[in-house]
Design an enzyme around this catalytic site. Structure first.
Site, short mmCIF file in Angstrom:
data_model
loop_
_atom_site.label_atom_id
_atom_site.label_comp_id
_atom_site.label_asym_id
_atom_site.label_seq_id
_atom_site.Cartn_x
_atom_site.Cartn_y
_atom_site.Cartn_z
N SER A 29 4.70 -1.16 3.97
CA SER A 29 4.93 -2.52 4.45
C SER A 29 5.13 -3.46 3.28
O SER A 29 4.37 -3.43 2.31
CB SER A 29 3.73 -3.00 5.28
OG SER A 29 3.51 -2.15 6.36
N GLU A 70 -8.68 -1.82 6.14
CA GLU A 70 -7.41 -2.02 6.85
C GLU A 70 -7.65 -2.03 8.36
O GLU A 70 -7.15 -2.89 9.08
CB GLU A 70 -6.42 -0.90 6.48
CG GLU A 70 -5.10 -1.03 7.21
CD GLU A 70 -4.07 0.03 6.80
OE1 GLU A 70 -4.48 1.06 6.20
OE2 GLU A 70 -2.88 -0.16 7.08
N GLN A 114 0.85 -1.19 0.00
CA GLN A 114 0.00 0.00 0.00
C GLN A 114 0.89 1.24 0.00
O GLN A 114 1.52 1.55 1.01
CB GLN A 114 -0.86 -0.03 1.27
CG GLN A 114 -1.76 1.15 1.48
CD GLN A 114 -2.18 1.25 2.95
OE1 GLN A 114 -1.49 0.76 3.83
NE2 GLN A 114 -3.29 1.89 3.21
N SER A 162 1.19 6.46 2.45
CA SER A 162 1.86 7.45 3.32
C SER A 162 3.10 8.04 2.68
O SER A 162 3.80 7.37 1.92
CB SER A 162 2.27 6.80 4.64
OG SER A 162 1.16 6.23 5.26
N GLU A 220 -4.71 8.60 18.04
CA GLU A 220 -5.36 9.92 18.15
C GLU A 220 -6.35 10.11 17.00
O GLU A 220 -7.47 10.59 17.19
CB GLU A 220 -4.30 11.05 18.11
CG GLU A 220 -3.40 11.14 19.32
CD GLU A 220 -2.30 10.08 19.35
OE1 GLU A 220 -2.02 9.47 18.30
OE2 GLU A 220 -1.74 9.84 20.43
C1 LIG Z 1 4.19 -0.75 11.21
C2 LIG Z 1 3.68 0.28 10.25
C3 LIG Z 1 3.28 -0.12 9.00
C4 LIG Z 1 2.80 0.81 8.10
N1 LIG Z 1 2.47 0.38 6.84
C5 LIG Z 1 2.06 1.28 5.93
C6 LIG Z 1 1.79 0.86 4.59
O1 LIG Z 1 1.94 -0.32 4.24
N2 LIG Z 1 1.41 1.79 3.70
C7 LIG Z 1 1.26 3.11 4.03
O2 LIG Z 1 0.87 3.87 3.16
N3 LIG Z 1 1.52 3.54 5.28
C8 LIG Z 1 1.92 2.66 6.23
N4 LIG Z 1 2.20 3.09 7.51
C9 LIG Z 1 2.14 4.52 7.80
C10 LIG Z 1 1.02 4.93 8.74
O3 LIG Z 1 -0.23 4.85 8.11
C11 LIG Z 1 1.35 6.35 9.21
O4 LIG Z 1 2.55 6.29 9.94
C12 LIG Z 1 0.25 6.95 10.06
O5 LIG Z 1 -0.90 7.21 9.30
C13 LIG Z 1 0.70 8.23 10.78
O6 LIG Z 1 1.25 9.13 9.88
P1 LIG Z 1 2.66 9.85 10.15
O7 LIG Z 1 3.64 8.77 10.50
O8 LIG Z 1 2.94 10.73 9.00
O9 LIG Z 1 2.45 10.70 11.47
P2 LIG Z 1 1.82 12.17 11.55
O10 LIG Z 1 0.58 12.22 10.75
O11 LIG Z 1 2.89 13.16 11.22
O12 LIG Z 1 1.43 12.28 13.08
C14 LIG Z 1 2.39 12.66 14.09
C15 LIG Z 1 1.67 12.73 15.43
O13 LIG Z 1 0.65 13.77 15.36
C16 LIG Z 1 -0.61 13.24 15.74
N5 LIG Z 1 -1.67 13.86 14.93
C17 LIG Z 1 -1.65 14.09 13.60
N6 LIG Z 1 -2.82 14.66 13.22
C18 LIG Z 1 -3.61 14.73 14.31
C19 LIG Z 1 -4.93 15.20 14.56
N7 LIG Z 1 -5.69 15.70 13.57
N8 LIG Z 1 -5.41 15.13 15.82
C20 LIG Z 1 -4.66 14.62 16.84
N9 LIG Z 1 -3.38 14.18 16.66
C21 LIG Z 1 -2.88 14.22 15.43
C22 LIG Z 1 -0.53 11.76 15.43
O14 LIG Z 1 -1.44 11.02 16.21
C23 LIG Z 1 0.92 11.45 15.78
O15 LIG Z 1 1.05 11.22 17.16
C24 LIG Z 1 2.69 2.18 8.45
C25 LIG Z 1 3.10 2.59 9.72
C26 LIG Z 1 3.59 1.66 10.62
C27 LIG Z 1 4.03 2.12 11.96
#
Ligand SMILES: Cc1cc2nc3c(=O)[nH]c(=O)nc-3n(C[C@H](O)[C@H](O)[C@H](O)COP(=O)(O)OP(=O)(O)OC[C@H]3O[C@@H](n4cnc5c(N)ncnc54)[C@H](O)[C@@H]3O)c2cc1C
Length: 410
Positions: A170, A256, A135, A138, A377
């Site tokens: 992933s 998902e 997928q 991100s 969150e």
């Molecule tokens: C093990 C693992 C597998 C993954 N696999 C995939 C995959 O296969 N494909 C893919 O596309 N993605 C994947 N991801 C990515 C995952 O979907 C993102 O990491 C996740 O959506 C968070 O985005 P970010 O890391 O950019 O954090 P950010 O969006 O930058 O968030 C940072 C912090 O801010 C907080 N925050 C952000 N917005 C808000 C809000 N509106 N209100 C309150 N708090 C908020 C969040 O909760 C977090 O604590 C994976 C992640 C992990 C850990």
């Protein structure tokens, strides 16, 4: 919600169990690979090969995609039969976990929103175990706010040319295909102007770099896209759906979250009891309360599973309620992994073996569940907005064009 098997369901369960007994290794067998990537010593590519062999066995015997239409490689059964088969399979030493993105996220979206040609091209190979999918949603600047995707897709004749970077993808290093979200029109508000592609991972210009996690394993990757040419026929739903990717992305994310909250839990609870017994802590009142809590958590997850499948049986799609399930499972896993570490005491810091090593891996893996598939969150926000009907969070940029609002005119 129906939890007891009807006579037909009991007959199906007996048939499934008999077939599994004849074809799958039991738990604890030297060839048991059911722990998948939770096995601390797992080799990613060897695991894919084993999942692929097992998926092919399922397919050839008519046990792949239990509730998926048979014309597209499934068995054509009911969602409740699917749940029964998953329950029965989890008692054996096998898994088809490498196909979880393909089966749980891509197959439903291609069936619901793909063109006929796309259904015919992609669905059978998914159930036959040919193609692992990943997928590609991100990005470094778009995770929780997925509508902020900046990877650009520019139309050029019959193709789109895609440039950008994805992250946390992933299994990208072992995938044949991927679902890709990219911005095809930066001049409209950010939820519009996104296009959802079905892409081959060996397309020139796709570079995958693996990332190592604190568990020691390699689960996800960075993916760089440089002048990647994707035929317009690979837009999900056909090229007229260019710019309409948000709806398909939401469909994918709901599936998902539903998938992430319905992992079988019996093994974990049994292993916890065994650890407590070995540590001589079964009489400790605090440990007893924690074990009871773990057991209840596992049962609640089972009931969430029954409820989700009952809804599916009525033809309903997973909706925002899947956030409740995912949030609960995340907290449950953190609690049981912490309890296991406490039961192991200082030994918990060592790699260990058997159940000890398993829980050490779960402990290091658990925090990622509060991020993957949308952070805790964000799940709470979804529950507040869309399940409880509380006033929405302010979204000042919702109707503003993507380009001037967020990317400085790129
Ligand atoms: C093990 C693992 C597998 C993954 N696999 C995939 C995959 O296969 N494909 C893919 O596309 N993605 C994947 N991801 C990515 C995952 O979907 C993102 O990491 C996740 O959506 C968070 O985005 P970010 O890391 O950019 O954090 P950010 O969006 O930058 O968030 C940072 C912090 O801010 C907080 N925050 C952000 N917005 C808000 C809000 N509106 N209100 C309150 N708090 C908020 C969040 O909760 C977090 O604590 C994976 C992640 C992990 C850990």
């Amino acid at each position: 919600v129906d939890v007891a098997d009807s006579p037909e369901q009991a007959a199906f369960r007996a048939e499934a169990r008999a077939w599994l007994e004849a074809n799958a290794v039991p738990k604890g067998h030297p060839d048991d690979f059911s722990s998948g990537f939770s096995d601390p010593g797992y080799d990613a590519h060897a695991l894919v090969d084993r999942c692929r062999d097992w998926q092919r066995t399922l397919f050839e015997a008519g046990w792949a995609g239990i509730s998926f239409p048979s014309r597209y490689g499934g068995r054509g059964g009911t969602p409740v039969q699917e749940l029964i088969f998953v329950q029965e399979m989890s008692r054996f030493g096998v898994t088809n976990g490498s196909f979880s993105v393909a089966h749980n996220m891509v197959a439903p979206v291609v069936l619901a929103l793909g063109t006929q040609a796309q259904r015919e091209a992609f669905l059978v190979p998914m159930w036959r175990g040919d193609d692992v999918w990943c997928q590609l949603f991100s990005e470094p600047g778009a995770g929780s706010d997925l509508a902020g995707v900046a990877t650009r897709a520019v139309r050029d004749g019959d193709e789109f040319v895609v440039n950008g970077q994805k992250v946390w993808t992933s299994h990208a290093d072992r995938s044949q295909r991927g679902i890709l979200l990219a911005r095809s029109d930066p001049d409209v508000p950010k939820h519009r102007g996104l296009t959802y592609f079905l892409v081959d991972m060996d397309t020139p210009g796709i570079e995958v770099r693996v990332l190592k996690e604190m568990t020691g394993g390699i689960h996800f990757c960075e993916v760089f896209l440089t002048d990647v040419r994707i035929p317009a026929s690979r837009v999900l739903g056909g090229e007229e759906q260019s710019g309409n990717g948000w709806r398909a992305a939401m469909h994918t994310l709901a599936n998902e979250r539903a998938m992430m909250g319905t992992a079988p839990t019996d093994d974990d609870v049994e292993k916890l009891f065994a650890l407590a017994r070995r540590a001589g802590r079964l009489d400790d009142p605090l440990v007893r309360v924690a074990l009871a809590d773990a057991w209840m958590g596992a049962r609640i997850i089972d009931y969430f599973g029954y409820r989700a499948r009952t809804a599916l049986g009525r033809g309903e799609q997973p909706g925002p309620e899947s956030s409740v399930v995912k949030l609960f499972y995340t907290n449950y896993l953190k609690r049981i992994a912490s309890l296991a570490m406490e039961l192991r005491g200082p030994e918990g810091m060592l790699a260990g073996e058997g159940d000890g090593a398993y829980f050490r891996h779960r402990f290091l893996y658990a925090p990622s569940l509060g991020i993957a598939g949308g952070t805790s969150e964000v799940q709470r926000t979804v529950i507040g907005d869309r399940v409880l009907g509380l006033p929405s969070e302010p979204r000042p940029d919702r109707d503003a064009p993507f380009r001037p609002a967020t990317d400085g005119g790129r």
